[in-house]
Design a protein around this motif. Structure first.
Motif, PDB file in Angstrom:
ATOM      1  N   LYS A  52       0.843  -1.188   0.000  1.00  0.00           N
ATOM      2  CA  LYS A  52       0.000   0.000   0.000  1.00  0.00           C
ATOM      3  C   LYS A  52       0.876   1.234   0.000  1.00  0.00           C
ATOM      4  O   LYS A  52       1.966   1.224   0.588  1.00  0.00           O
ATOM      5  CB  LYS A  52      -0.904   0.010   1.256  1.00  0.00           C
ATOM      6  CG  LYS A  52      -1.990   1.076   1.258  1.00  0.00           C
ATOM      7  CD  LYS A  52      -2.948   0.842   2.426  1.00  0.00           C
ATOM      8  CE  LYS A  52      -4.176   1.711   2.298  1.00  0.00           C
ATOM      9  NZ  LYS A  52      -5.182   1.414   3.339  1.00  0.00           N
ATOM     10  N   VAL A  54       0.413   5.575   0.573  1.00  0.00           N
ATOM     11  CA  VAL A  54      -0.516   6.632   0.980  1.00  0.00           C
ATOM     12  C   VAL A  54       0.198   7.971   0.860  1.00  0.00           C
ATOM     13  O   VAL A  54       1.267   8.160   1.452  1.00  0.00           O
ATOM     14  CB  VAL A  54      -0.997   6.424   2.431  1.00  0.00           C
ATOM     15  CG1 VAL A  54      -1.895   7.579   2.869  1.00  0.00           C
ATOM     16  CG2 VAL A  54      -1.725   5.090   2.569  1.00  0.00           C
ATOM     17  N   SER A  70      -0.005  10.758   7.201  1.00  0.00           N
ATOM     18  CA  SER A  70      -0.271   9.543   6.429  1.00  0.00           C
ATOM     19  C   SER A  70      -0.882   8.494   7.355  1.00  0.00           C
ATOM     20  O   SER A  70      -2.079   8.219   7.283  1.00  0.00           O
ATOM     21  CB  SER A  70       1.001   9.030   5.754  1.00  0.00           C
ATOM     22  OG  SER A  70       2.071   8.941   6.682  1.00  0.00           O
ATOM     23  N   SER A  74      -7.848   8.223   7.276  1.00  0.00           N
ATOM     24  CA  SER A  74      -8.782   7.151   6.943  1.00  0.00           C
ATOM     25  C   SER A  74      -8.157   6.107   6.027  1.00  0.00           C
ATOM     26  O   SER A  74      -8.493   4.921   6.101  1.00  0.00           O
ATOM     27  CB  SER A  74     -10.038   7.736   6.286  1.00  0.00           C
ATOM     28  OG  SER A  74      -9.698   8.469   5.108  1.00  0.00           O
ATOM     29  N   GLU A  75      -7.217   6.521   5.166  1.00  0.00           N
ATOM     30  CA  GLU A  75      -6.588   5.581   4.245  1.00  0.00           C
ATOM     31  C   GLU A  75      -5.662   4.587   4.945  1.00  0.00           C
ATOM     32  O   GLU A  75      -5.407   3.501   4.437  1.00  0.00           O
ATOM     33  CB  GLU A  75      -5.780   6.331   3.174  1.00  0.00           C
ATOM     34  CG  GLU A  75      -6.613   7.205   2.261  1.00  0.00           C
ATOM     35  CD  GLU A  75      -6.691   8.648   2.760  1.00  0.00           C
ATOM     36  OE1 GLU A  75      -6.767   9.552   1.921  1.00  0.00           O
ATOM     37  OE2 GLU A  75      -6.667   8.861   4.001  1.00  0.00           O
TER      38      GLU A  75
END
Length: 329
Positions: A52, A54, A70, A74-75
């Motif tokens: 992932k 961000v 980061s 929410s991510e």
């Protein structure tokens, strides 16, 4: 550093959102091996892949301060044991005036400029470019963090969760001057070892939650492979330049991204640029696998403990006795 007072409850099984990507990472093993055979070795039989990324977007925090957050958005709500990562940029008279913490640690690493810290127990001091303050909030602390120089003061602040057995210990500090942080260099790659070990050099910092914190600068056309304990969670934050991580033919990732790494033996990084250096921090830690209940600057294991922290703070007790009388200067 203050955080917005919002409620966050994560059961132990979900305390690390980054782990939701692990299945996909394992499925990619055959692809990785093919990519390595085409583009050169990654340095590990089982490299940690990027699961992932961000982008740390700018937001307002404190009093007139700007942060790129980061971890904590929410991510990427958390990455056990890490609760938040901010890259802050502050100019006087802005800053982070008096605010409380309980139940975790903060690590402040100055990238540029200087910051002055004061707390209600009488501790105060200023950290300069390259210095580190590792603060254990424990049962409770109220402090301020304010710019001490002219112009923009920049740094990183990381929040590390504490195990339930340590959440109510007495507050404490470890402070490292830039000149005291050990460094190592090999083939155009330099590392500052804030916590953990790299290139055979070990930091003296004691981490209650076992943690690795390394600041890498890679010159153009270099690569490096850093072992990481296989049970730990790990991520990278890119400060400057573009980097390739995991396998050699991955797409470059630009500055201000947090890059979550999946399971494996270690981090592999390449600077493909022909002219620009790459600078990033690699941070890894042993997951606690405990419930996380967060209300702004209070991080505990249960709702009842959060209610108690709020009451203790407002009533100046159980670690917050000086809250009623103390104000930073």
């Amino acid at each position: 550093m203050r955080a917005v007072f919002q409620r966050l409850i994560l059961p132990a099984s979900r305390a690390c959102r980054g782990n939701t990507q692990i299945g996909n990472a394992k499925k990619a093993v055959n692809f990785v091996r093919n990519a390595m055979s085409e583009s050169g070795s990654s340095g590990f039989d089982s490299p940690r892949l990027v699961t992932k990324k961000v982008l740390a977007k700018l937001q307002r925090e404190g009093d007139g301060a700007a942060v790129r957050r980061s971890i904590g958005r929410s991510e990427l709500r958390s990455l056990d044991p890490f609760l938040m990562l901010d890259e802050f940029s502050v100019s006087a008279p802005g800053g982070f005036p008096d605010h409380p913490h309980r139940g975790f640690e903060t690590v402040t690493y100055m990238l540029e400029g200087s910051f002055t810290h004061q707390d209600f127990a009488g501790h105060n001091g200023t950290i300069q470019t390259g210095d580190v303050q590792w603060m254990t909030a424990g049962r409770g602390i109220i402090h301020s963090e304010m710019p001490a120089g002219q112009g923009v003061q920049r740094g990183l602040q990381l929040w590390i969760n504490l195990s339930s057995e340590y959440k109510m210990i007495e507050p404490g500090y470890q402070e490292l001057l830039s000149s005291d942080i050990k460094t190592a260099e090999n083939d155009g790659v330099e590392v500052r070892i804030i916590a953990g070990e790299s290139m055979g050099v070990e930091s003296p910092v004691y981490t209650r939650t076992p943690t690795m914190y390394l600041d890498f600068t890679m010159q153009p056309r270099t690569q490096f492979h850093q072992p990481i304990p296989e049970t730990w969670n790990a991520f990278i934050y890119i400060i400057e330049g573009e980097g390739v991580f995991g396998v050699p033919n991955s797409s470059p990732i630009a500055a201000h991204h947090t890059v979550v790494l999946g399971p494996g033996e270690g981090m592999s990084a390449w600077n493909r640029s022909s002219s620009k250096p790459l600078r990033f921090v690699l941070i890894a830690g042993q997951p606690l696998n405990q419930p996380v209940v967060q209300h702004g600057p209070f991080v505990m294991n249960t709702e009842a403990e959060i209610h108690q922290a709020i009451e203790d703070y407002h009533n100046s007790r159980n670690g917050f006795e000086m809250a009623k009388y103390w104000r930073s200067q």
